[in-house]
Design a protein around this motif. Structure first.
Motif, short mmCIF file in Angstrom:
data_model
loop_
_atom_site.label_atom_id
_atom_site.label_comp_id
_atom_site.label_asym_id
_atom_site.label_seq_id
_atom_site.Cartn_x
_atom_site.Cartn_y
_atom_site.Cartn_z
N LEU A 146 -0.42 2.43 7.04
CA LEU A 146 -1.43 1.80 6.20
C LEU A 146 -2.64 1.40 7.04
O LEU A 146 -3.79 1.48 6.59
N LYS A 147 -2.38 0.99 8.28
CA LYS A 147 -3.49 0.69 9.19
C LYS A 147 -4.29 1.96 9.48
O LYS A 147 -5.53 1.93 9.56
N ALA A 148 -3.58 3.08 9.67
CA ALA A 148 -4.27 4.34 9.94
C ALA A 148 -5.18 4.73 8.79
O ALA A 148 -6.32 5.17 8.99
N ALA A 149 -4.69 4.57 7.55
CA ALA A 149 -5.52 4.88 6.38
C ALA A 149 -6.72 3.94 6.30
O ALA A 149 -7.84 4.36 6.02
N ARG A 150 -6.48 2.68 6.56
CA ARG A 150 -7.57 1.69 6.53
C ARG A 150 -8.65 2.02 7.56
O ARG A 150 -9.84 2.00 7.26
N LYS A 151 -8.22 2.36 8.78
CA LYS A 151 -9.17 2.67 9.83
C LYS A 151 -9.96 3.94 9.51
O LYS A 151 -11.10 4.10 9.95
N ALA A 152 -9.35 4.83 8.74
CA ALA A 152 -10.05 6.06 8.35
C ALA A 152 -10.95 5.85 7.14
O ALA A 152 -11.65 6.77 6.73
N GLY A 153 -10.91 4.67 6.55
CA GLY A 153 -11.75 4.40 5.38
C GLY A 153 -11.21 5.02 4.11
O GLY A 153 -11.98 5.32 3.19
N ILE A 154 -9.87 5.21 4.03
CA ILE A 154 -9.26 5.85 2.86
C ILE A 154 -8.51 4.79 2.05
O ILE A 154 -7.59 4.15 2.56
N PRO A 155 -8.88 4.59 0.77
CA PRO A 155 -8.15 3.63 -0.05
C PRO A 155 -6.74 4.10 -0.36
O PRO A 155 -6.50 5.29 -0.55
N VAL A 156 -5.80 3.15 -0.41
CA VAL A 156 -4.41 3.42 -0.74
C VAL A 156 -4.07 2.69 -2.03
O VAL A 156 -4.43 1.52 -2.22
N VAL A 157 -3.39 3.39 -2.93
CA VAL A 157 -2.99 2.82 -4.22
C VAL A 157 -1.50 3.05 -4.43
O VAL A 157 -0.99 4.14 -4.14
N GLU A 158 -0.80 2.03 -4.90
CA GLU A 158 0.62 2.18 -5.25
C GLU A 158 0.73 2.58 -6.72
O GLU A 158 0.10 1.99 -7.59
N PHE A 159 1.55 3.61 -7.00
CA PHE A 159 1.87 3.98 -8.38
C PHE A 159 3.26 3.43 -8.66
O PHE A 159 4.26 3.93 -8.14
N ALA A 160 3.35 2.38 -9.48
CA ALA A 160 4.59 1.67 -9.71
C ALA A 160 5.14 1.94 -11.11
O ALA A 160 4.46 2.51 -11.97
N GLN A 161 6.37 1.50 -11.34
CA GLN A 161 6.98 1.64 -12.65
C GLN A 161 6.59 0.50 -13.57
O GLN A 161 6.68 0.61 -14.79
N SER A 162 6.20 -0.64 -13.01
CA SER A 162 5.88 -1.81 -13.81
C SER A 162 4.76 -2.60 -13.15
O SER A 162 4.34 -2.30 -12.03
N ALA A 163 4.30 -3.63 -13.85
CA ALA A 163 3.17 -4.42 -13.38
C ALA A 163 3.62 -5.45 -12.34
O ALA A 163 3.58 -6.66 -12.55
N LYS A 164 4.04 -4.94 -11.19
CA LYS A 164 4.48 -5.81 -10.11
C LYS A 164 3.85 -5.32 -8.81
O LYS A 164 3.96 -4.15 -8.45
N ALA A 165 3.18 -6.22 -8.11
CA ALA A 165 2.45 -5.83 -6.90
C ALA A 165 3.40 -5.46 -5.77
O ALA A 165 4.51 -5.98 -5.66
N TRP A 166 2.96 -4.55 -4.95
CA TRP A 166 3.69 -4.15 -3.74
C TRP A 166 3.71 -5.34 -2.78
O TRP A 166 2.76 -6.13 -2.72
N THR A 167 4.77 -5.48 -2.00
CA THR A 167 4.94 -6.69 -1.20
C THR A 167 4.48 -6.65 0.26
O THR A 167 4.38 -7.71 0.86
N PRO A 168 4.21 -5.49 0.90
CA PRO A 168 3.96 -5.54 2.35
C PRO A 168 2.55 -5.92 2.75
O PRO A 168 2.17 -5.73 3.89
N ASP A 169 1.78 -6.49 1.82
CA ASP A 169 0.35 -6.68 2.11
C ASP A 169 -0.13 -8.05 1.66
O ASP A 169 -1.02 -8.16 0.81
N PRO A 170 0.44 -9.15 2.18
CA PRO A 170 0.02 -10.48 1.73
C PRO A 170 -1.44 -10.78 2.00
O PRO A 170 -2.06 -11.58 1.30
#
Length: 214
Positions: free
Chosen positions: A133-157
């Protein structure tokens, strides 16, 4: 597309190219493409000047599949529907299959190397996601989670590494929810958006029953 939109598109292409060159040459990662204190694609604020964004014909989405948890996949066909939904709205995408969290992370790194416009991860597995995720951030590429329900991903407080969580809904019951392509376009353009977004994969009732089950 106005001048601001053209500049944004060029900057993101350069970020991807510079990242690929750095990786191939073994050079330190470049950090100038990452916004300060916010995730790429989620750095807008109330003072952001409106601008035209990247042309859809120039957007490339990397869809990272999810590991299967059993012999029968309850989401069979969902990856194809996601790509078909994007294609119908003139956004290009490709699929990276995964049998494990490690496979997913390898897919993210490959997407970074390719300099894609956005990385869409289906049901990220448990593990240490910070390095890729740091590599994507440093490259300026947005990351999106595709989830089954309306619950936020946890590794990014700190809200530094991914821009949003999207989850599919029945288009008949949620006619005002944005199409997936529209939601991703907004994120690529760094426009105002919710942290968790309900999205439609189709514009009408067709395929709604399948989407509702996700």
């Amino acid at each position: 597309m106005n001048r601001a939109g053209r500049v944004l598109a060029v900057v993101r292409r350069l970020c991807g190219l510079l990242m690929a060159v750095a990786l191939l040459a073994g050079l330190p990662m470049l950090t100038g493409c990452a916004p300060k204190g916010r995730a790429v694609g989620d750095s807008w604020n109330d003072g952001t000047v409106p601008h035209d964004g990247v042309d859809r014909s120039d957007i490339l989405v990397a869809l990272i599949g999810c590991p299967q948890t059993g012999d029968k996949d309850p989401d069979a066909g969902l990856d194809s529907r996601i790509l078909a939904s994007l294609k119908a709205e003139r956004i290009k995408g490709y699929f990276s299959s995964a049998q494990s969290t490690s496979d997913q992370q390898d897919g993210v790194q490959d997407a970074v190397n390719r300099g894609v416009s956005l990385i869409l991860i289906r049901r990220p597995g448990a593990g240490n996601w910070t390095p890729v995720l740091k590599a994507a951030r440093k490259a300026g590429i947005p990351v999106v989670e595709f989830a089954q329900s309306a619950k936020a991903w946890t590794p990014d407080p700190g809200r530094l590494y991914y821009a949003a969580t999207v989850h599919p809904v029945d288009p008949a019951g949620h006619p005002h929810s944005p199409m997936l392509a529209d939601a991703l376009q907004t994120i690529v353009d760094d426009g105002p958006h919710a942290r968790i977004m309900a999205v439609r994969l189709s514009a009408d009732r067709e395929g709604a029953e399948d989407e509702h089950r996700q």
